[in-house]
Structure formats: C-alpha cells, structure tokens
Design a protein around this motif. Structure first.
Motif, mmCIF file in Angstrom:
data_model
loop_
_atom_site.group_PDB
_atom_site.id
_atom_site.type_symbol
_atom_site.label_atom_id
_atom_site.label_comp_id
_atom_site.label_asym_id
_atom_site.label_seq_id
_atom_site.Cartn_x
_atom_site.Cartn_y
_atom_site.Cartn_z
ATOM 1 N N ALA A 66 -33.781 -28.996 -5.133
ATOM 2 C CA ALA A 66 -34.920 -29.910 -5.012
ATOM 3 C C ALA A 66 -34.472 -31.355 -5.252
ATOM 4 N N LEU A 67 -33.622 -31.556 -6.243
ATOM 5 C CA LEU A 67 -33.088 -32.890 -6.512
ATOM 6 C C LEU A 67 -32.269 -33.391 -5.328
ATOM 7 N N GLY A 68 -31.459 -32.499 -4.743
ATOM 8 C CA GLY A 68 -30.657 -32.881 -3.595
ATOM 9 C C GLY A 68 -31.504 -33.262 -2.392
ATOM 10 N N MET A 112 -22.419 -23.894 -9.049
ATOM 11 C CA MET A 112 -23.630 -23.485 -8.349
ATOM 12 C C MET A 112 -24.754 -24.498 -8.511
ATOM 13 N N ILE A 113 -24.845 -25.128 -9.673
ATOM 14 C CA ILE A 113 -25.848 -26.184 -9.858
ATOM 15 C C ILE A 113 -25.504 -27.386 -8.980
ATOM 16 N N ALA A 114 -24.218 -27.784 -9.004
ATOM 17 C CA ALA A 114 -23.790 -28.908 -8.159
ATOM 18 C C ALA A 114 -23.946 -28.571 -6.680
ATOM 19 N N PHE A 115 -23.657 -27.318 -6.317
ATOM 20 C CA PHE A 115 -23.797 -26.890 -4.924
ATOM 21 C C PHE A 115 -25.255 -26.929 -4.480
ATOM 22 N N GLY A 116 -26.172 -26.632 -5.401
ATOM 23 C CA GLY A 116 -27.585 -26.767 -5.065
ATOM 24 C C GLY A 116 -27.920 -28.181 -4.620
ATOM 25 N N ILE A 117 -27.325 -29.164 -5.292
ATOM 26 C CA ILE A 117 -27.573 -30.568 -4.942
ATOM 27 C C ILE A 117 -26.904 -30.923 -3.620
ATOM 28 N N THR A 118 -25.600 -30.662 -3.506
ATOM 29 C CA THR A 118 -24.853 -31.132 -2.337
ATOM 30 C C THR A 118 -25.265 -30.419 -1.054
ATOM 31 N N SER A 119 -25.546 -29.105 -1.151
ATOM 32 C CA SER A 119 -25.904 -28.366 0.060
ATOM 33 C C SER A 119 -27.276 -28.747 0.587
ATOM 34 N N SER A 120 -28.097 -29.391 -0.257
ATOM 35 C CA SER A 120 -29.448 -29.776 0.156
ATOM 36 C C SER A 120 -29.546 -31.220 0.623
ATOM 37 N N LEU A 121 -28.481 -31.983 0.449
ATOM 38 C CA LEU A 121 -28.526 -33.385 0.874
ATOM 39 C C LEU A 121 -28.765 -33.511 2.370
ATOM 40 N N ALA A 122 -28.181 -32.592 3.150
ATOM 41 C CA ALA A 122 -28.221 -32.725 4.607
ATOM 42 C C ALA A 122 -29.577 -32.396 5.210
#
Length: 419
Positions: A66-68, A112-122
């Motif tokens: 959600a943050l991403g 996995m927390i960082a991946f939640g952010i980066t994978s959602s940026l796009a």
C-alpha cells in the motif's frame, strides 16, 4: 491470409503503447506469481514458522505494498512513469536475488516487506500510462491490461510451482529474471511520445517537460487542469476497499470449508484455474455486456450483484457444483469491477494528478485484501462458515452506496457514456 488479416485487425484495434504496457504487465505478474502463492508454504514448511507468524509477515508485506502504491503514484506525477517503472522493477529484481542467495529468516522478513514496496511502485505508473495510451478507450483500455495481468498470474502460478519443486531459490532467481526482462523491455519499448503523465511544475520547474528518459519524446505541452473531485474519488476508494474486503471471504472461507467437507486441496485449486480461464475465454461475453451497459456506475452495480449472488449461492448447498457455480459468478463479477474502478478514477483525474490518484485507488484494493482475511477469519473462528459469508456479504451494501454516491457527484465534465 484470413487468419493473418484477423490477427492484424486485432493488433490494430489497440494502440501500440497499450500492447507494450500489456506485455509489461504480463511479465510483471508472472514474476510476482513466482513468489506470492508460495509465501505461506515457504514460511511454514521451509522456514519452520507458525501460520500466525506467516499471517503477520503477509500483513506487513501488504502494508508495504500500500505504501509503495501511494509512493509510486506520487512519484509518477513528479519524475515520470517510465522512471518509476524502471526503478521499482530493478529494486524488485535485486531483492529476489538476495532471497535466492541468503536463506535467513530475518533477511526474508526484511526483504518481503521491502519487496512489498518496490513491487508496487510500478502499478500506478502503468495505470497512468494505460489511461494516456488510449484516452478514448476508457474501460476497454483498463480491461485489456487486466486480462494481460491475469494471463501472467495463470502462467506464473504454474511455472513458479514447478520451479519451487526444484528449489525455492530457483523460484526466487526466476522472479528476478522476469523483473529484469521487464526492465529491459520497459527501457527499450515503453517510450510514450507525448503520452507521459504531466509532471507537477512545482516539483520539476516551470515550463514544458523535456524528454529526459522518463518516457517523453520531445516536449509535452501544458495540459488543461481542473480541481480533483475528491468526493467521487473517495467514494470509489471506499467501494474498491470494501468490495475487495468482501471478495476475500471467498478464498479465505471456502478453502477451509471445503477441506472440512473432505474435498482435496487440489480440487479447490481447480476452482482458481477456472477463474483464470474464464477471465480469458469470457472476454467476448464481457464485450457483449459492455456494449449494452454504457454507464460505468451501472457496470459496477452489475459486478456487485454478481459477487453477491456468488456468495449467496455458497449458503445453499455443500455440493461441488455449487462451488463451481459460485466461482463462475464471482469471476464475472470481478471482470466487471476490477478494470472499471481505476478507469473511472483516470477519467476524474486532472493531468497533474493521474499517477497520485491511481496510487490512491490501488491502495484501497490493497487495504481490502489486508483486512478481508483478518475479519473473515475472526468470524469463521467465532461462528462458522455460513455466518462469515452471510455477515460479510451484507457488507456489499457499503460499496453499492459508494458507487451511487460516485454516480451522483461525478462532475458533468467527465464523460461516463460511450467508454
């Protein structure tokens, strides 16, 4: 020649940039599907953690997503969609390499927390470009991208499972390769000429934006602006959040209920295979419906009605045919709902806020996916499957009222017909 002519006609029916974005969404969802369906199994069976711990990790991952999405939308309006896509995918690929290289519980949680952010940026960046790639396409443009995304999920789930049977590290490296391929593809092929979302001049300086690697070719003239119509946008946010919250009762409750009834897990999995197949083969029927349901709000109400019918059907019997029928109704409901809500937000968005508002609406879906399993699980534990489904189905009144509010407050300048 006849088949060639039909293929050419199909290709020409959609703008080139939309095809490029569809291919990119396919690659992105294939890579993501290598990871997401295996997360609980990896945490519980491979890392030896409890299901409660797995749920907490998934909750933090979703919060990062959600943050991403919010950050990705904000950045899209300031540095350009293409730069956001390239940044998010590159970081996601690197994080998957870390998971493949290091088998450590603290590393896994942090990644996995960082991946939640980066994978959602796009996500917001892609949606903003979809809206600009085919301004007159309306709902059809977002439906095209929705189908491409779900094709990737179907392929990725199968291939990711096969790779995980070899090794979880192989699945992680496979995801990294897919994200890397999207980076290369986006750099080479996603170059919208004059179709990049307008950047806020307060962030990048006054005057027209120059072609700077963010996706522009030449300059982009200043686009007419209007204030954000927050009331209908927030109404759609509430609708998206609550309908996803109710939708999640199906995967949360049905899987446990079917196992309690003695059905094998593989039989349950077949229902989601049916879901993916219907999304593809059901497109002609969906097109037929959309030619007759011209208003976006009417399409949303029809989608809500189908999801309500799908859940109500679950309360009638415990036969497998009931679960199949419910999945068919649920799938057609989501086919009507998931593309039209971001498409409607795109129509409401002033050029300088397209990315921001796409990030905002996508985060609503993520919050719904976070809260749905938690609330549904609590109801299931307290009162059983039937009460869970009945109570949460009643919650569909909230998105229905939100859709009606959107339709009543949508500015007259934003067209709702013929899209």
């Amino acid at each position: 020649m006849h088949l060639s002519a039909r293929f050419t006609s199909l290709v020409d029916a959609y703008p080139r940039l939309l095809w490029m974005l569809g291919i990119g969404s396919f690659l992105h969802s294939v890579g993501f599907a290598f990871i997401w369906p295996l997360t609980t199994i990896y945490i519980h069976d491979h890392m030896g953690q409890s299901m409660t711990v797995a749920g907490v990790v998934l909750l933090f991952h979703s919060a990062g997503a959600a943050l991403g999405q919010l950050a990705g939308g904000w950045l899209t309006d300031r540095i350009g969609a293409r730069r956001v896509i390239l940044t998010g995918l590159t970081l996601s690929a690197l994080l998957m390499v870390v998971l493949g290289r290091y088998e450590s519980w603290p590393v896994y949680v942090a990644v996995m927390i960082a991946f939640g952010i980066t994978s959602s940026l796009a996500g917001p960046a892609i949606n903003a470009l979809v809206a600009l790639a085919w301004p007159n396409g309306g709902r059809r443009a977002f439906n095209f991208n929705y189908v491409a995304h779900n094709l990737g999920v179907a392929v990725g789930t199968v291939v990711g499972g096969l790779l995980a049977d070899i090794s979880f590290s192989v699945a992680f490296y496979g995801a990294a390769i897919l994200f890397g391929l999207f980076v290369i593809f986006a750099f080479a092929a996603i170059r919208p000429a004059g179709a990049e979302p307008h950047r806020d001049p307060r962030a990048v300086g006054a005057g027209p934006a120059q072609g700077d690697g963010g996706g522009l070719a030449g300059t982009t003239p200043a686009a007419p602006e209007w204030p954000v119509p927050w009331l209908p946008v927030v109404a759609l946010f509430v609708a998206y959040l609550t309908v996803w919250l109710v939708y999640m009762q199906w995967p949360v409750g049905v899987s446990v209920h079917m196992q309690a009834l003695g059905f094998d897990l593989s039989v349950y999995s077949l229902l989601w295979t049916l879901n993916g197949a219907l999304i593809v083969v059901g497109q002609p029927l969906l097109s037929w419906v959309l030619r007759r349901v011209r208003r976006a709000a009417a399409q949303m109400v029809l989608g809500l009605a189908l999801i309500a019918a799908a859940l109500a059907l679950l309360l009638t019997s415990s036969r497998y045919g009931v679960f199949v029928g419910s999945m068919v109704l649920l799938t057609f409901g989501e086919m009507l709902l998931w593309p039209v809500i971001p498409a409607s937000v795109a129509r409401l968005s002033p050029p300088s806020r397209r990315g921001t508002l796409q990030g905002f609406i996508l985060s609503g879906a993520t919050f719904g996916r976070m809260l749905g399993p938690l609330l549904g699980g609590m109801l299931y534990d307290a009162s059983g499957f039937n009460v869970q489904i009945a109570v949460m189905s009643a919650g569909l009144v909230v998105p229905l009222l939100a859709v009606l509010l959107f339709d009543r407050t949508r500015p007259a300048m934003v067209p709702a017909e013929g899209d």
